[in-house]
Design an enzyme around this catalytic site. Structure first.
Site, mmCIF file in Angstrom:
data_model
loop_
_atom_site.group_PDB
_atom_site.id
_atom_site.type_symbol
_atom_site.label_atom_id
_atom_site.label_comp_id
_atom_site.label_asym_id
_atom_site.label_seq_id
_atom_site.Cartn_x
_atom_site.Cartn_y
_atom_site.Cartn_z
ATOM 1 N N GLU A 33 0.810 -1.213 0.000
ATOM 2 C CA GLU A 33 0.000 0.000 0.000
ATOM 3 C C GLU A 33 0.848 1.270 0.000
ATOM 4 O O GLU A 33 0.385 2.335 0.378
ATOM 5 C CB GLU A 33 -0.940 -0.020 1.210
ATOM 6 C CG GLU A 33 -1.896 -1.201 1.203
ATOM 7 C CD GLU A 33 -2.696 -1.332 2.483
ATOM 8 O OE1 GLU A 33 -3.586 -0.493 2.693
ATOM 9 O OE2 GLU A 33 -2.430 -2.260 3.266
ATOM 10 N N SER A 90 -6.795 -2.249 2.272
ATOM 11 C CA SER A 90 -7.074 -1.716 0.932
ATOM 12 C C SER A 90 -7.728 -2.716 -0.001
ATOM 13 O O SER A 90 -7.712 -2.536 -1.222
ATOM 14 C CB SER A 90 -5.789 -1.163 0.277
ATOM 15 O OG SER A 90 -5.369 0.005 0.935
ATOM 16 N N TYR A 103 -9.512 3.158 -5.057
ATOM 17 C CA TYR A 103 -8.547 4.196 -5.419
ATOM 18 C C TYR A 103 -8.568 4.597 -6.887
ATOM 19 O O TYR A 103 -7.691 5.312 -7.338
ATOM 20 C CB TYR A 103 -7.137 3.732 -5.023
ATOM 21 C CG TYR A 103 -7.037 3.458 -3.541
ATOM 22 C CD1 TYR A 103 -7.187 4.481 -2.616
ATOM 23 C CD2 TYR A 103 -6.825 2.161 -3.064
ATOM 24 C CE1 TYR A 103 -7.118 4.234 -1.261
ATOM 25 C CE2 TYR A 103 -6.748 1.912 -1.705
ATOM 26 C CZ TYR A 103 -6.896 2.947 -0.811
ATOM 27 O OH TYR A 103 -6.842 2.698 0.537
ATOM 28 N N ARG A 155 -11.242 3.836 11.883
ATOM 29 C CA ARG A 155 -12.345 3.687 10.940
ATOM 30 C C ARG A 155 -12.871 2.271 11.054
ATOM 31 O O ARG A 155 -12.120 1.307 10.938
ATOM 32 C CB ARG A 155 -11.880 3.948 9.503
ATOM 33 C CG ARG A 155 -13.069 4.145 8.521
ATOM 34 C CD ARG A 155 -12.637 4.067 7.083
ATOM 35 N NE ARG A 155 -12.327 2.709 6.675
ATOM 36 C CZ ARG A 155 -11.204 2.345 6.075
ATOM 37 N NH1 ARG A 155 -10.249 3.226 5.838
ATOM 38 N NH2 ARG A 155 -11.005 1.075 5.733
ATOM 39 N N ASP A 210 -15.305 -0.564 9.564
ATOM 40 C CA ASP A 210 -16.010 -0.991 8.360
ATOM 41 C C ASP A 210 -17.089 -1.994 8.740
ATOM 42 O O ASP A 210 -16.813 -2.969 9.457
ATOM 43 C CB ASP A 210 -15.036 -1.622 7.369
ATOM 44 C CG ASP A 210 -13.977 -0.637 6.893
ATOM 45 O OD1 ASP A 210 -14.217 0.581 6.986
ATOM 46 O OD2 ASP A 210 -12.909 -1.084 6.438
ATOM 47 N N GLU A 265 -14.109 -5.090 9.988
ATOM 48 C CA GLU A 265 -12.756 -4.855 10.471
ATOM 49 C C GLU A 265 -12.641 -3.427 10.972
ATOM 50 O O GLU A 265 -13.509 -2.589 10.708
ATOM 51 C CB GLU A 265 -11.717 -5.119 9.377
ATOM 52 C CG GLU A 265 -11.899 -4.284 8.131
ATOM 53 C CD GLU A 265 -10.949 -4.736 7.016
ATOM 54 O OE1 GLU A 265 -9.881 -4.103 6.870
ATOM 55 O OE2 GLU A 265 -11.288 -5.707 6.308
ATOM 56 N N ASN A 314 -9.785 -0.204 11.312
ATOM 57 C CA ASN A 314 -8.520 0.309 10.793
ATOM 58 C C ASN A 314 -7.968 1.398 11.707
ATOM 59 O O ASN A 314 -8.680 2.363 12.026
ATOM 60 C CB ASN A 314 -8.733 0.889 9.396
ATOM 61 C CG ASN A 314 -9.285 -0.140 8.427
ATOM 62 O OD1 ASN A 314 -8.536 -0.831 7.769
ATOM 63 N ND2 ASN A 314 -10.605 -0.257 8.367
ATOM 64 N N GLY A 367 -7.056 5.560 5.506
ATOM 65 C CA GLY A 367 -6.601 6.333 4.358
ATOM 66 C C GLY A 367 -7.028 7.791 4.456
ATOM 67 O O GLY A 367 -8.070 8.119 5.025
#
Length: 332
Positions: free
Chosen positions: A32, A168, A238, A277, A279, A292, A294, A298
Site C-alpha cells: 500500500e 485496501s 482508489y 475507521r 467498516d 474490520e 482500521n 486512508g
C-alpha cells in the site's frame, strides 16, 4: 446523524498549536506504499494550511537517526499496511520517546490481526460475521480439497476471503460458488500467510470514522460505499469513477444510531484512541455487522475518513492538528 452546532464547534473551538513541529510518516515498503504517499501528502498539506510546521518523511533507514538528532513534537502515521498498522513502528516510536497520533502498539497489533480482533469483538458482544482463519501451512498439510469442503459446510456460500493481516482490499474476493474458492485462497495467500474466510453478509457497505478530540470518542456520519462492480476492492477504492459514496449513508435514523453505537463499541473494545475507521455491513433487517477496524485510515481524496469529516462540517486540517496537539500533550 446530522452534525449539530455543538458538534461543529468541537474542532474549530480547539486551538491548533502552530508552534509544534510535526513529522508525517508515509510510504514504507508494503503493498500500500502508493496509497500511503498520497495520504501523507494530503495530511501534510492540511497541517500546513492551518499554520503547523510539518514535514513528510518515509519510514526508511534514515528515520531513526533523524528522530535521535532532532525529534519532532509529534508524529502522524500515514503508513498503511503492516508498516503503519501492525504496531511495530509505534513500538519503535515509544522507544525513541516520540509521541504519535493514534492508538498504542498493543492495540494496533490487535486491530491489525483480523481474526484476533474479531475474537475480541465477539467476546464483547459486538456482531461480526462468523469466520475461520486458515494458515497456508495447515491448508497444505490437511489437504486443500478436504479443508475447503469443511469450510463450505460450516459457513455456507457465499463467502468472503481476505488476508488475515492486510488492507485496501488487496487479496480479497467474494466467493459465490465452491468452484471459485481455491482460486480465491491462492489469491489471498499471495498477500498473507493466513487467510480469513468469513461468512458473506449481503447488505449496505458503510464505514464509520471515530475521533476523540478531547471529549471522548464520537462517531462521524457514516459513509455508504457503492462500488460499481459490487465489490469494494483495491481498484474500487482508489480509481476515480469506480465507486460512489453517500455521506451521510442512506439509513433510517434508528439504523444510523445503531451503526454509530456499534462502531464506538468496537473502537472501545479494541482499546483504540484518537481515531479509527470501522467498516461494517448493514443487513436487510438494519443490523450492523463489524467487518474490520482500521487504526491508520486512508487520507486520500477518495478515502472515507476525510469524507466523514467533511460531512460532519469539520475542517480536516484543524481536526488533524487537534489530534497532533493531544499527542504532544501525552508526552509532556
Amino acid at each position: 446523524m446530522a452534525p449539530t452546532a455543538a458538534d461543529r464547534s468541537v474542532v474549530t473551538d480547539s486551538a491548533v498549536t502552530a508552534d509544534l513541529r510535526v513529522l508525517v510518516l508515509a510510504g514504507g515498503l508494503s503493498y500500500e506504499r502508493d496509497v500511503s504517499l498520497r495520504s501523507g501528502r494530503r495530511v501534510l498539506d492540511a497541517l500546513r494550511a492551518v499554520g503547523m510546521d510539518a514535514e513528510l518523511r518515509d519510514a526508511d533507514v534514515s528515520l531513526l537517526p533523524a528522530l535521535s538528532a532532532d525529534p519532532p513534537d509529534a508524529v502522524v502515521i500515514a503508513l498503511h499496511g503492516a508498516t503503519g498498522e501492525d504496531g511495530s513502528l509505534r513500538g519503535v516510536l515509544d522507544l525513541c520517546g516520540v509521541p504519535y497520533v493514534g492508538c498504542d502498539a498493543r492495540a494496533s497489533r490487535l486491530a491489525w490481526d483480523k481474526p484476533s480482533a474479531k475474537a475480541v469483538l465477539r467476546e464483547a458482544g459486538i456482531p461480526t460475521p462468523d469466520w475461520v482463519a486458515l494458515p497456508h501451512d495447515r491448508f497444505s498439510e490437511l489437504g486443500a480439497v478436504a479443508v475447503l469442503d469443511r469450510i463450505v459446510d460450516r459457513l455456507a456460500l457465499p463467502l468472503m476471503v481476505k488476508p488475515a493481516q492486510g488492507g485496501s482490499g488487496l487479496g480479497a474476493a467474494v466467493v459465490r460458488d465452491a468452484a471459485s474458492l481455491p482460486a480465491a485462497m491462492v489469491g489471498c495467500f499471495a498477500y498473507d500467510q493466513t487467510a480469513l474466510v468469513e461468512r458473506y453478509v449481503p447488505g449496505m457497505d458503510v464505514a464509520v470514522s471515530v475521533v476523540d478530540l478531547g471529549d471522548g470518542p464520537r462517531a462521524l456520519p457514516a459513509v455508504e460505499i457503492v462500488p460499481r462492480n459490487g465489490v469494494y476492492d483495491y481498484a474500487a477504492r482508489y480509481t476515480a469513477g469506480r465507486t460512489t459514496w453517500h455521506t451521510p449513508a442512506r439509513l433510517e435514523p434508528e439504523v444510523a444510531d445503531a451503526v454509530a453505537e456499534v462502531a464506538l463499541a468496537a473502537h472501545t473494545a479494541l482499546g483504540l484512541r484518537d481515531l479509527s475507521r470501522v467498516d461494517l455491513i448493514v443487513d436487510s433487517a438494519g443490523r450492523p455487522h463489524v467487518l474490520e477496524v482500521n487504526v491508520s485510515p486512508g487520507m486520500t481524496e477518495t478515502s472515507l475518513l476525510p469524507l466523514a469529516v467533511q460531512a460532519a462540517g469539520l475542517d480536516f486540517g484543524t481536526l488533524i492538528g487537534t489530534l497532533v496537539g493531544r499527542a504532544a500533550k501525552r508526552h509532556d
